[in-house]
Design an enzyme around this catalytic site. Structure first.
Site, PDB file in Angstrom:
ATOM      1  CG  ASP A  66      18.792  37.929  65.047  1.00  0.00           C
ATOM      2  OD1 ASP A  66      19.816  37.995  64.692  1.00  0.00           O
ATOM      3  OD2 ASP A  66      17.984  38.508  64.451  1.00  0.00           O
TER       4      ASP A  66
HETATM    5  C1  BGC Z   1      18.800  41.695  65.646  1.00  0.00           C
HETATM    6  C2  BGC Z   1      19.063  41.464  64.247  1.00  0.00           C
HETATM    7  C3  BGC Z   1      20.652  42.423  63.955  1.00  0.00           C
HETATM    8  C4  BGC Z   1      21.462  41.576  65.009  1.00  0.00           C
HETATM    9  C5  BGC Z   1      23.050  42.607  64.641  1.00  0.00           C
HETATM   10  C6  BGC Z   1      19.493  41.202  66.179  1.00  0.00           C
HETATM   11  O1  BGC Z   1      19.311  41.260  67.579  1.00  0.00           O
HETATM   12  O2  BGC Z   1      17.185  40.827  65.200  1.00  0.00           O
HETATM   13  O3  BGC Z   1      18.261  42.304  62.647  1.00  0.00           O
HETATM   14  O4  BGC Z   1      20.423  42.547  62.862  1.00  0.00           O
HETATM   15  O5  BGC Z   1      20.994  41.807  66.377  1.00  0.00           O
HETATM   16  O6  BGC Z   1      23.250  43.931  65.168  1.00  0.00           O
END
Ligand code: BGC
Length: 734
Positions: A261
């Protein structure tokens, strides 16, 4: 061109053989399309060592520019995978995932994500960070809106359907994109429903409840996974060998790649797990995490770790291979660029709006309809539409509309006006609703000069104005709920009440004595206790997407008969969370004579049960039968039931099968969903619905034995319209 597995391997080996270590590490790096201040701009990084992927960019022209640099100026000319969160639509927006799960129809997410993939791919995006398959049993958790709710069986069906939607049978197709099951694993069980907080889940719960939708995604061929942010049992998910090596790869045979993440590899330092950046890189690589999402931990640490002999080049190559393989399979070496004229043709296809409308209609849940107030007559002359989300495009489009998306949805007010061209449809916004504490996402979207908050006097005046407008109408449609910033990431709440002064507004309007319909636009279950008692008709619309208003109007005015069911229960209070139907029995069950209440200040019984949803017709379940009263371990039996439409109009019902293992090696939940089918019935029509129960449904991971087992015991079976179904049978496994 479609490559066979050996051809992909051959091409990957050829590439690897000519890449420097710096380039290999470059492939393990995902560059942020906008920077949080770490590191140089994308061009410089690509020229130096290429890049595995780029995210947070939504600009077709820019994709081609950056791709050109990768192909022509990076050392080995390896194309870039462009990634974006296409969660429930790219330009045409579909119901939020929790809403799609309310359809209890896997065709809905499959068709919706097929369109999402076609549009996003035409924009030049190869990879989406979807589906989010985290089980969420705590409605306070903001991200409950992004998943399929509380149940692993329903969640698995929705996970697989979304993967099929994005990837089809052949992810190499020009209208397909790579899916990503996230956030592996347990994220939805954070302490107190507080986003990002640690998660403590015993292995039996992980395996029986939290893992199944991820496993379903793997079985459906999901190309990629994303590791979660938080600590799982004191080990960050992004450095978690148990999750990524043992379960995902060794046990499930996953051959794709895992992205962290955002910044999560680097965050292992902040979380107090890794000593420093280099240590975080070491832990990420050792755990099998392929792609570092924009923390630049790998590009900062890995080469030195190899020099020091703490990592081998082979270990790095092992993680690079699936990323290169994905690029080869997607045909990026032959077709790295996107046709910049394609997007506008694709996003304006009328059939895309049709799929959006159909998905929204199928996703809404009728919670109450006293004395059949609904459907409303189209002969009405004057309707008042009231509420802070009644005319909000952003609220109905819902979560994840970031990165340059301009909302273009039909609001509920507009939908009602479309439906009633000859009526007078008046509108009042009522008091504004705002988060007490804005999130980073909200601040980013609103910029430096957000609208000042309404004063208490202004809010009171707005309530009075709304009551006046309602007072002049024949009937009132109240549209209440949450703004899109009130659910989603960093959007957890301690309370599940209607935010702001909406309930006061509702009470003031209801006091007029007019017929009132409540439409909820929201991203989580809400404790609408007062409304449930006093408002005759309530429709849960969730965040329905581009065609929101038209779908709501179709249902309110009877052109569509609602058939959605809740994929989560509605707690009466935020403090009752986590609340879910598949709990274990206790020594003092709710049905016992000497029942000791769990709380003395209110029973934690859901306001609306899991699986619940009404229709404009009625259904009867009869003739529940089990093909065999006994079967051996490993065998399968059939449960069948007759469902009859006993009302006057055609409608959909979702027969749901629940089981309970009466005793055994471990205590099992008092009910578990193990089958469902959404069916359509004409008035008077009866259909026989069959479900199979075999090892897949009856095996569980035992905390006692520490393995998968199937007990020789007696099972209860219920089939009915929701998780409180009473039609009962039994069978025995011998
Ligand atoms: C979120 C993810 C997301 C990623 C990319 C993160 O803050 O938890 O779900 O895919 O950002 O945008």
């Amino acid at each position: 061109m479609k490559y066979s597995k050996p051809e992909v391997e051959k091409k990957v080996n050829e590439l690897i053989s000519k890449m420097s270590l710096a380039e290999k590490v470059g492939q393990l790096n995902q560059i942020g399309g906008f920077s949080f201040g770490q590191g140089p701009g994308p061009e410089e990084q690509i020229r130096e060592r290429g890049a595995g992927s780029i995210l947070w960019l939504n600009d077709t022209k820019r994709f081609n520019e950056l791709q050109k640099i990768a192909i022509e100026e990076s050392p080995s000319g390896i194309p870039i995978l462009f990634a974006l969160d296409v969660i429930h639509g790219y330009r045409t927006i579909f119901p939020a995932p929790l809403a799609m799960a309310s359809s209890w129809d896997p065709d809905v997410p499959e068709k919706a994500q097929t369109v999402a993939a076609r549009e996003a791919r035409a924009a030049g995006i190869h990879w989406t960070f979807t589906p989010m398959v985290d089980i969420a049993r705590d409605a306070r958790w903001g991200r409950i809106v992004e998943g399929a709710g509380e149940d692993p069986y329903l969640g698995s069906a929705m996970a697989a359907a979304q993967v099929r939607g994005f990837q089809g049978d052949d992810v190499t197709g020009p209208e397909r994109m790579l899916a990503c099951a996230k956030h592996f694993a347990g994220y939805g069980a954070s302490d107190g429903g507080r986003d990002y907080d640690p998660v403590y889940l015993p292995e039996n719960l992980l395996r029986n409840v939290y893992f199944p939708p991820f496993k379903a995604a793997v079985d459906a061929g999901c190309a990629t996974f994303m590791s979660a942010y938080m600590d799982l049992n004191d080990v960050p998910a992004s450095g978690n060998q148990f999750l990524m090596r043992q379960v995902l790869r060794e046990e499930w045979g996953f051959e794709g790649f895992v992205v962290s993440d955002a910044h999560a590899v680097g965050s292992m330092v902040t979380q107090g797990h890794a000593r420093d950046t280099k240590d975080a890189a070491l832990r990420g690589i050792k755990a099998g995490l392929n792609l570092d999402m924009s923390s630049y931990t790998y590009t900062k640490g890995v080469e030195e770790l190899v020099d020091e002999g703490k990592l081998t080049v082979e270990e790095i190559e092992e993680l690079v291979r699936p990323i290169l393989a994905a690029k080869v399979k997607m045909g990026l070496f032959e077709t790295p660029y996107v046709d910049e004229d394609l997007l506008e043709q694709v996003v304006n296809r009328p059939d895309h709006r049709e799929v959006s409308l159909w998905s929204a209609q199928r996703s809404m849940v009728l919670l109450k309809n006293e004395k059949n107030l609904l459907p409303l007559s189209k002969d009405v002359k004057k309707v008042a539409v009231i509420g802070p989300v009644a005319d909000s495009k952003t609220a109905v489009e819902g979560t994840w509309m970031v990165f340059g998306h301009e909302p273009a949805a039909v609001t509920v007010l507009e939908g009602i006006r479309n439906k009633l061209p000859d009526a007078e449809v008046t509108y009042a916004e009522g008091p504004e609703i705002k988060r007490d504490i804005p999130s980073w996402f909200q601040a980013r979207r609103e910029g430096d000069n957000p609208k000042p908050r309404q004063t208490s006097e202004e809010a009171t005046a707005a309530i009075q104005e709304a009551v006046k407008i309602a007072g002049d109408a024949e009937l009132v449609v109240m549209v209440l709920g949450e703004t899109h910033f009130m659910s989603g990431e960093a959007a957890s709440r301690a309370s599940l009440d209607l935010p702001g002064r909406q309930e006061e507004l509702l009470q003031a309007v209801a006091a007029l004595g007019k017929p009132v319909v409540l439409v909820l636009v929201n991203g989580r279950p809400l404790s609408i206790n007062w409304a449930a008692e006093h408002i005759p008709a309530i429709l849960e619309a969730w965040q329905p997407g581009s065609e929101a208003g038209n779908a709501v109007a179709d249902i309110l005015f009877g052109d569509v008969n609602p058939g959605g069911k809740l994929p989560v229960c509605f707690p009466q209070k935020g403090s009752h969370a986590p609340l879910y139907y598949a709990r274990n029995l206790t020594h003092s069950p709710e049905s016992s004579e000497r029942y000791n209440p769990r709380y003395w200040d209110g029973l934690p019984v859901p306001l609306y049960a899991f699986g619940f949803g009404l229709s404009y017709t009625t259904f009867e379940f009869t003739n529940l039968s089990v093909s065999d009263s006994q079967m051996k371990v490993g065998e399968t039996l059939t449960v069948s039931v007759d469902v009859t439409n006993t009302g006057d109009v055609a409608g959909d019902e979702v027969p749901q099968l629940y089981i309970h293992q009466k005793w055994g090696t471990d205590t099992r939940p008092m009910r578990e969903l193990k089958g469902f089918q959404r069916i359509s019935l004409e008035p008077g029509e009866t259909k026989t619905v069959e479900f199979e129960l075999g090892p897949k449904e009856l095996t569980y991971w035992s905390a006692n034995v520490h393995d998968w087992i199937q007990d020789t015991v007696t099972f209860d079976v219920w089939v009915g319209a929701d998780s409180t179904a009473s039609l009962h049978a039994e069978f025995e496994v011998i």
